[in-house]
Motif scaffolding. Sequence first.
Motif, short mmCIF file in Angstrom:
data_model
loop_
_atom_site.label_atom_id
_atom_site.label_comp_id
_atom_site.label_asym_id
_atom_site.label_seq_id
_atom_site.Cartn_x
_atom_site.Cartn_y
_atom_site.Cartn_z
N GLY A 10 0.79 -1.22 0.00
CA GLY A 10 0.00 0.00 0.00
C GLY A 10 0.82 1.27 0.00
O GLY A 10 0.30 2.34 0.33
N ARG A 11 2.08 1.19 -0.41
CA ARG A 11 2.92 2.38 -0.49
C ARG A 11 2.89 2.92 -1.91
O ARG A 11 3.27 2.21 -2.85
N PRO A 12 2.45 4.17 -2.13
CA PRO A 12 2.49 4.75 -3.48
C PRO A 12 3.91 4.77 -4.02
O PRO A 12 4.86 5.08 -3.30
N VAL A 13 4.05 4.46 -5.29
CA VAL A 13 5.36 4.41 -5.95
C VAL A 13 5.43 5.57 -6.94
O VAL A 13 4.69 5.61 -7.92
N ALA A 14 6.32 6.52 -6.65
CA ALA A 14 6.53 7.68 -7.52
C ALA A 14 7.74 7.40 -8.41
O ALA A 14 8.82 7.07 -7.91
N LEU A 15 7.56 7.52 -9.70
CA LEU A 15 8.61 7.25 -10.67
C LEU A 15 9.12 8.57 -11.25
O LEU A 15 8.35 9.35 -11.81
N SER A 16 10.44 8.81 -11.12
CA SER A 16 11.06 10.00 -11.72
C SER A 16 11.51 9.64 -13.13
O SER A 16 12.40 8.81 -13.32
N ARG A 17 10.88 10.27 -14.10
CA ARG A 17 11.20 10.01 -15.51
C ARG A 17 12.28 10.99 -15.95
O ARG A 17 12.01 12.05 -16.50
N LEU A 18 13.54 10.62 -15.72
CA LEU A 18 14.65 11.53 -16.00
C LEU A 18 14.78 11.82 -17.49
O LEU A 18 15.36 12.85 -17.87
N ARG A 19 14.25 10.96 -18.33
CA ARG A 19 14.30 11.22 -19.77
C ARG A 19 13.48 12.45 -20.15
O ARG A 19 13.69 13.06 -21.20
N ALA A 20 12.50 12.84 -19.29
CA ALA A 20 11.66 14.01 -19.56
C ALA A 20 12.25 15.28 -18.97
O ALA A 20 11.67 16.35 -19.13
N TYR A 21 13.38 15.18 -18.31
CA TYR A 21 13.99 16.35 -17.66
C TYR A 21 15.14 16.87 -18.50
O TYR A 21 15.88 16.10 -19.12
N HIS A 22 15.30 18.18 -18.53
CA HIS A 22 16.50 18.78 -19.10
C HIS A 22 16.85 20.04 -18.32
O HIS A 22 16.03 20.61 -17.59
N SER A 23 18.09 20.46 -18.44
CA SER A 23 18.62 21.53 -17.59
C SER A 23 17.99 22.88 -17.86
O SER A 23 18.19 23.81 -17.08
N GLY A 24 17.24 23.02 -18.95
CA GLY A 24 16.62 24.30 -19.23
C GLY A 24 15.34 24.56 -18.46
O GLY A 24 14.80 25.67 -18.53
N LEU A 25 14.84 23.57 -17.73
CA LEU A 25 13.62 23.79 -16.96
C LEU A 25 13.89 24.73 -15.79
O LEU A 25 14.87 24.57 -15.07
N PRO A 26 13.02 25.70 -15.55
CA PRO A 26 13.23 26.65 -14.45
C PRO A 26 13.18 25.95 -13.10
O PRO A 26 12.43 24.97 -12.91
#
Length: 285
Positions: free
Chosen positions: A230-246
């Motif tokens: 019953g623990r929610p699993v949060a997935l970080s999709r690093l492929r959707a991240y880039h250094s230009g995001l504020p």
Amino acid sequence: ANGPGMGFVGEVVRWPPVGAGLFQQPPSGWLAFRACDIGIAVLSAGLCVAILWQLLCQVQRSSSGDKDVSPSQRRSKSLLASRNLAVEAPTRPVRFLPFPESCQYHMHETTLPWWRETISRLYEVDFAPEAPPTVPLHALDQLPEQLHAVTQAASRAQPPFSVCHKHCSEPMDDLWAARALIASDFDANKAARLGNAYMEWRQQTPGITAPLEAWINYAIVIVPFEDIRGRPVALSRLRAYHSGLPLDLMTNGYRATADGVIAHFALNRQPEASRTNPLEQWILC
């Protein structure tokens, strides 16, 4: 279009034909088709030259315009100007969404032995509800007094008549205090300071943080399911991240994700704590 003399792609036209006389006249329409083929070829070549010329001009303008700009500035400029970047910075104010009504948990004398063992096993990363402990456990003889100290410190930091008195945060009960004790190695004073600081911060940023539209579009962090406990699993999709995001966008997104999980637990609280996820923990991958 496949008749003799048409001259389309894939057909070799020979004139005069083999065995014909040197001055034999070509068939009717042959010269017109030949002129059409030549015109199409010339037009295609001209179009390719025009496209190459435009590309060369664009490259020349870019290099001359950014001649005095550092590589990092040029990279940031291109990222902010790209079609994929939805916003340069969140300009609209973050909305206030109150946390849902939820019951508060308090550990009673009848369940205290189970709580002592469970909290100690969670601290030792040995919690498995279907199996006995495999490591020595802390006695936690002062657990009720420590929990009370943490919850009292949090309540003192919460103004009694503030606008967000009831809904600015999740319930500051024994479950929250137990997590603070685990984080502080069962140092009650340190855990109390954590509770006090957390409530002061919640007064400044009350309620559930609403995610900005750009964060939803990027889907950098998603919470698609819970594990078997019953623990929610949060997935970080690093492929959707880039250094230009504020940075403001990233802060808003992670805060909205955590608040969403906290609100999920508050909405699904039962009169008794969960036996598989007693401290309402979640997983970030």
